[in-house]
Design a protein around this motif. Sequence first.
Motif, PDB file in Angstrom:
ATOM      1  N   GLU A  17       0.820  -1.106   0.050  1.00  0.00           N
ATOM      2  CA  GLU A  17      -0.147   0.272  -0.352  1.00  0.00           C
ATOM      3  C   GLU A  17       0.755   1.448  -0.005  1.00  0.00           C
ATOM      4  O   GLU A  17       0.103   2.077   0.069  1.00  0.00           O
ATOM      5  CB  GLU A  17      -0.830  -0.138   1.191  1.00  0.00           C
ATOM      6  CG  GLU A  17      -1.637  -1.198   1.297  1.00  0.00           C
ATOM      7  CD  GLU A  17      -2.531  -1.450   2.613  1.00  0.00           C
ATOM      8  OE1 GLU A  17      -2.439  -0.488   3.683  1.00  0.00           O
ATOM      9  OE2 GLU A  17      -3.549  -1.883   2.409  1.00  0.00           O
ATOM     10  N   ILE A  18       2.129   1.425   0.235  1.00  0.00           N
ATOM     11  CA  ILE A  18       3.539   2.462   0.560  1.00  0.00           C
ATOM     12  C   ILE A  18       4.072   2.926  -0.577  1.00  0.00           C
ATOM     13  O   ILE A  18       3.877   3.891  -1.556  1.00  0.00           O
ATOM     14  CB  ILE A  18       4.505   2.244   1.715  1.00  0.00           C
ATOM     15  CG1 ILE A  18       3.836   1.610   2.957  1.00  0.00           C
ATOM     16  CG2 ILE A  18       4.904   3.424   1.660  1.00  0.00           C
ATOM     17  CD1 ILE A  18       4.523   1.548   3.681  1.00  0.00           C
ATOM     18  N   THR A  19       4.073   1.076  -1.916  1.00  0.00           N
ATOM     19  CA  THR A  19       4.392   1.733  -3.774  1.00  0.00           C
ATOM     20  C   THR A  19       3.343   2.473  -3.873  1.00  0.00           C
ATOM     21  O   THR A  19       2.087   1.918  -4.483  1.00  0.00           O
ATOM     22  CB  THR A  19       4.865   0.589  -3.490  1.00  0.00           C
ATOM     23  OG1 THR A  19       5.624  -0.374  -2.999  1.00  0.00           O
ATOM     24  CG2 THR A  19       5.408   0.322  -4.550  1.00  0.00           C
ATOM     25  N   GLY A  20       4.150   3.324  -4.402  1.00  0.00           N
ATOM     26  CA  GLY A  20       3.188   4.908  -5.391  1.00  0.00           C
ATOM     27  C   GLY A  20       2.984   5.592  -4.753  1.00  0.00           C
ATOM     28  O   GLY A  20       2.178   6.030  -5.352  1.00  0.00           O
ATOM     29  N   THR A  33       7.297   9.287  -5.918  1.00  0.00           N
ATOM     30  CA  THR A  33       6.915   8.889  -5.659  1.00  0.00           C
ATOM     31  C   THR A  33       7.587   8.199  -4.378  1.00  0.00           C
ATOM     32  O   THR A  33       8.723   7.684  -4.644  1.00  0.00           O
ATOM     33  CB  THR A  33       5.629   8.235  -6.246  1.00  0.00           C
ATOM     34  OG1 THR A  33       6.516   7.510  -7.249  1.00  0.00           O
ATOM     35  CG2 THR A  33       4.717   9.135  -7.506  1.00  0.00           C
ATOM     36  N   ILE A  34       6.854   7.118  -3.657  1.00  0.00           N
ATOM     37  CA  ILE A  34       7.804   5.614  -3.168  1.00  0.00           C
ATOM     38  C   ILE A  34       7.568   4.940  -3.665  1.00  0.00           C
ATOM     39  O   ILE A  34       6.506   4.535  -4.742  1.00  0.00           O
ATOM     40  CB  ILE A  34       6.616   5.179  -1.588  1.00  0.00           C
ATOM     41  CG1 ILE A  34       7.793   6.625  -0.909  1.00  0.00           C
ATOM     42  CG2 ILE A  34       7.749   4.481  -0.959  1.00  0.00           C
ATOM     43  CD1 ILE A  34       6.323   6.250   0.557  1.00  0.00           C
ATOM     44  N   ASP A  35       8.818   4.108  -4.156  1.00  0.00           N
ATOM     45  CA  ASP A  35       8.942   3.141  -5.335  1.00  0.00           C
ATOM     46  C   ASP A  35       9.177   1.632  -4.069  1.00  0.00           C
ATOM     47  O   ASP A  35       7.949   1.167  -4.242  1.00  0.00           O
ATOM     48  CB  ASP A  35      10.724   2.746  -5.952  1.00  0.00           C
ATOM     49  CG  ASP A  35      10.362   1.837  -6.539  1.00  0.00           C
ATOM     50  OD1 ASP A  35      10.276   1.895  -8.071  1.00  0.00           O
ATOM     51  OD2 ASP A  35      11.375   1.566  -6.354  1.00  0.00           O
ATOM     52  N   HIS A  36       9.516   2.017  -2.988  1.00  0.00           N
ATOM     53  CA  HIS A  36       9.474   0.788  -2.049  1.00  0.00           C
ATOM     54  C   HIS A  36      10.571   1.560  -1.152  1.00  0.00           C
ATOM     55  O   HIS A  36      11.124   1.719  -1.480  1.00  0.00           O
ATOM     56  CB  HIS A  36      10.294  -0.538  -2.801  1.00  0.00           C
ATOM     57  CG  HIS A  36      11.923  -0.434  -3.673  1.00  0.00           C
ATOM     58  ND1 HIS A  36      12.343   0.011  -4.958  1.00  0.00           N
ATOM     59  CD2 HIS A  36      12.984  -1.401  -2.477  1.00  0.00           C
ATOM     60  CE1 HIS A  36      14.026  -0.540  -4.348  1.00  0.00           C
ATOM     61  NE2 HIS A  36      14.411  -0.756  -3.336  1.00  0.00           N
TER      62      HIS A  36
END
Length: 120
Positions: A17-20, A33-36
Amino acid sequence: MEQAQHGSGGSLVSTNEITGTAVYGETGEKAGTIDHLMIDKTSGKAAYAIMTFGGFLGLGEQEFVIPWGALSYDSGLDGYRTSITPDQLESAPAQYEGWHRDRKHEESIYDHYHVPYYWF
């Protein structure tokens, strides 16, 4: 991409849910944006967000290693905020193969962004 309702019913969130998820600067502009995430295997603590910043105040899209402690969740934005500046990104310690196994290099990243070390 569908974003999770991070603020609904608890403080836990799945990494998928955090990725993107969007990251915003102090003034509310979308910065990237957060990739990983990178999580410490022993403690289970989130150590880093690997983020892409595209067009952030003139910078082209690039990937950066950001200490997790440099981000804070903002339920109003359904994303994360950071006070990281373009100058900090441009002068960030360079990454190399195996950087995450070099504690001195990790210290330099955390020191650069003025964030307390995750391993304490």
